[in-house]
Design an enzyme around this catalytic site. Structure first.
Site, PDB file in Angstrom:
ATOM      1  N   THR A  61      -0.182   1.223   7.048  1.00  0.00           N
ATOM      2  CA  THR A  61       0.062  -0.020   5.861  1.00  0.00           C
ATOM      3  C   THR A  61       0.099  -1.013   7.096  1.00  0.00           C
ATOM      4  O   THR A  61       0.733  -1.136   7.959  1.00  0.00           O
ATOM      5  CB  THR A  61       1.015   0.455   5.155  1.00  0.00           C
ATOM      6  OG1 THR A  61       1.536  -0.812   4.371  1.00  0.00           O
ATOM      7  CG2 THR A  61       2.295   0.603   5.816  1.00  0.00           C
ATOM      8  N   GLY A  62      -0.359  -2.324   6.582  1.00  0.00           N
ATOM      9  CA  GLY A  62      -0.534  -3.438   7.219  1.00  0.00           C
ATOM     10  C   GLY A  62      -1.586  -4.140   7.222  1.00  0.00           C
ATOM     11  O   GLY A  62      -2.394  -4.030   6.111  1.00  0.00           O
ATOM     12  N   THR A 109       0.763  -1.137   0.186  1.00  0.00           N
ATOM     13  CA  THR A 109      -0.139  -0.088   0.088  1.00  0.00           C
ATOM     14  C   THR A 109       0.679   1.292  -0.018  1.00  0.00           C
ATOM     15  O   THR A 109       2.144   1.250   0.433  1.00  0.00           O
ATOM     16  CB  THR A 109      -1.020  -0.004   1.347  1.00  0.00           C
ATOM     17  OG1 THR A 109      -1.813  -1.208   1.187  1.00  0.00           O
ATOM     18  CG2 THR A 109      -1.488   1.194   1.600  1.00  0.00           C
ATOM     19  N   GLY A 155      -4.887  -5.016   7.172  1.00  0.00           N
ATOM     20  CA  GLY A 155      -5.947  -4.063   7.258  1.00  0.00           C
ATOM     21  C   GLY A 155      -7.040  -4.595   8.292  1.00  0.00           C
ATOM     22  O   GLY A 155      -7.633  -3.869   9.052  1.00  0.00           O
ATOM     23  N   ARG A 174     -14.029  -7.349  -0.647  1.00  0.00           N
ATOM     24  CA  ARG A 174     -13.417  -7.406   0.686  1.00  0.00           C
ATOM     25  C   ARG A 174     -12.880  -5.807   0.715  1.00  0.00           C
ATOM     26  O   ARG A 174     -12.365  -5.442   0.028  1.00  0.00           O
ATOM     27  CB  ARG A 174     -12.127  -8.371   0.916  1.00  0.00           C
ATOM     28  CG  ARG A 174     -11.243  -8.309   2.056  1.00  0.00           C
ATOM     29  CD  ARG A 174      -9.892  -7.291   1.789  1.00  0.00           C
ATOM     30  NE  ARG A 174      -9.115  -7.265   3.041  1.00  0.00           N
ATOM     31  CZ  ARG A 174      -8.140  -6.472   2.941  1.00  0.00           C
ATOM     32  NH1 ARG A 174      -7.748  -5.513   2.017  1.00  0.00           N
ATOM     33  NH2 ARG A 174      -7.377  -6.316   4.115  1.00  0.00           N
ATOM     34  N   GLY A 203     -10.225  -3.230   3.011  1.00  0.00           N
ATOM     35  CA  GLY A 203      -9.464  -3.287   4.078  1.00  0.00           C
ATOM     36  C   GLY A 203      -9.381  -1.925   4.780  1.00  0.00           C
ATOM     37  O   GLY A 203     -10.711  -1.101   4.750  1.00  0.00           O
ATOM     38  N   ASP A 204      -8.680  -1.585   5.559  1.00  0.00           N
ATOM     39  CA  ASP A 204      -8.507  -0.428   6.237  1.00  0.00           C
ATOM     40  C   ASP A 204      -8.166   0.912   5.452  1.00  0.00           C
ATOM     41  O   ASP A 204      -8.719   2.114   5.907  1.00  0.00           O
ATOM     42  CB  ASP A 204      -7.379  -0.512   7.545  1.00  0.00           C
ATOM     43  CG  ASP A 204      -6.163  -0.571   6.940  1.00  0.00           C
ATOM     44  OD1 ASP A 204      -5.914  -1.457   5.691  1.00  0.00           O
ATOM     45  OD2 ASP A 204      -4.961   0.127   7.227  1.00  0.00           O
TER      46      ASP A 204
HETATM   47  N1  ASP Z   1      -3.488  -2.144   4.513  1.00  0.00           N
HETATM   48  C1  ASP Z   1      -3.837  -2.920   3.179  1.00  0.00           C
HETATM   49  C2  ASP Z   1      -5.028  -3.555   3.300  1.00  0.00           C
HETATM   50  O1  ASP Z   1      -5.379  -4.453   4.247  1.00  0.00           O
HETATM   51  C3  ASP Z   1      -2.839  -3.549   2.924  1.00  0.00           C
HETATM   52  C4  ASP Z   1      -1.609  -2.830   2.951  1.00  0.00           C
HETATM   53  O2  ASP Z   1      -1.065  -2.095   3.639  1.00  0.00           O
HETATM   54  O3  ASP Z   1      -0.825  -3.336   1.805  1.00  0.00           O
HETATM   55  O4  ASP Z   1      -5.712  -3.756   2.286  1.00  0.00           O
END
Ligand code: ASP
Length: 311
Positions: free
Chosen positions: A228-229, A177, A231, A205, A207-208
């Protein structure tokens, strides 16, 4: 009124697989991060807004296939791309977000258009695509988003129940991300985040990344944050807003609040990842609880660097 200005960007946190990182590839990552950061810095230097700076930084990263956002987004279980993005401005706390969009070259600009040209904050799926058409966004073909490396990642887990974060072995992943936070010469802060999500993710789906408060937040009173992480954990931890709350309600400094969330609260719920944050005085914090995070920082006091691992 502040005159100190600063920009921080990220291209994802995670366990970076050294074997997969060649010298040449590392150079390319660093060069693209620098390009994004310098573009934003120039805007801030010319007294431009934090909002413009974060949008332009994210556009550079979306246009590069190295990162999991825009071109080079990961594949869904269906074999296509569904992208999420959000932007927030700390001055009036305006925000815009899109989710489950495809064919849009720069989802971050679509999220800004939602913020500025619609009465809503968050548009998803076919509604977001309809809105994009009314705003003259031209659609790119699927091939534009194709990246061989991401395709191979998807082939490895396609037809299984697994879904994974961007790189490598399951749960030991790199999240690709992208995001940016900035403080401009007026002391306004802003944040922007964009992603293709997770490889082999289920249809629908989210994410965050596009969720205000989870993957992104901005308020001049406290800070601007881009996450980022994994989600699912960032959503449950309401991570970005939590950093702001610790500052607002407990008088934590930016650094204390960001560290508390990433190194103490998030691990307690098994979340891994990182964030970048800036306050209205131009201070920056970039904690992560993974092996590395693609990141960069540049400010008016001469700090100017990109980093990948714990260096
Ligand atoms: N946070 C993002 C998600 O869960 C993934 C990422 O940080 O690469 O979609």
């Amino acid at each position: 009124m502040s005159s100190r200005f600063s920009i921080a960007i990220h291209g994802g946190a995670g366990t970076l697989i050294k074997g997969q990182m060649t010298e040449e590839k590392e150079k390319a990552y660093r060069a693209t991060l620098k390009e994004a950061m310098d573009k934003a810095y120039l805007i801030l230097e010319k007294k431009g807004s934090a909002l413009d700076a974060v949008e332009q930084a994210v556009i550079v990263l979306e246009n590069s296939p190295l990162f999991n956002a825009g071109k080079g987004s990961v594949f869904t279980a269906k074999g296509d791309h569904e992208m999420d993005a959000a932007i927030m401005c700390g001055k009036q706390m305006d925000a815009g977000a899109v989710s489950l969009v495809s064919g849009i070259k720069n989802p971050i600009s679509l999220s800004r258009t939602v913020m500025e040209k619609s009465p809503h904050v968050f548009l998803a799926g076919s509604g977001a695509m309809e809105f994009a058409k009314t705003q003259d966004f031209k659609l790119k073909k699927e091939e534009y988003f194709y990246d061989e490396f991401r395709y191979q990642q998807w082939q490895e887990i396609k037809d299984t129940d697994l879904f994974q974060l961007d790189h490598s072995e399951y749960k030991k992943s790199k999240f690709g991300t992208v995001g940016a936070v900035a403080c401009d010469q007026e002391g306004n802060v802003a944040a922007a985040t964009s992603t293709g999500g997770m490889t082999n993710k289920n249809w629908g789906r989210i994410g965050d990344t596009p969720l205000i408060g989870a993957g992104i937040y901005a308020n001049n009173k406290t800070c601007a944050v881009s996450c980022t992480g994994s989600g699912e954990y960032f959503i449950r931890g309401v991570v970005a807003y939590d950093v702001s709350c610790l500052m607002e309600y407990k008088n934590f400094s930016l650094e204390e609040a960001a560290n508390e969330v990433i190194h103490s609260r998030l691990p307690k719920i098994n979340g891994d990842g990182g964030l970048i944050a800036v306050d209205a005085k131009g201070n920056i914090s970039m904690p992560f609880n993974t092996e590395g995070m693609y990141r960069g920082i540049r400010n008016s006091e001469g700090e100017n660097r990109v980093a990948i691992y714990e260096d």
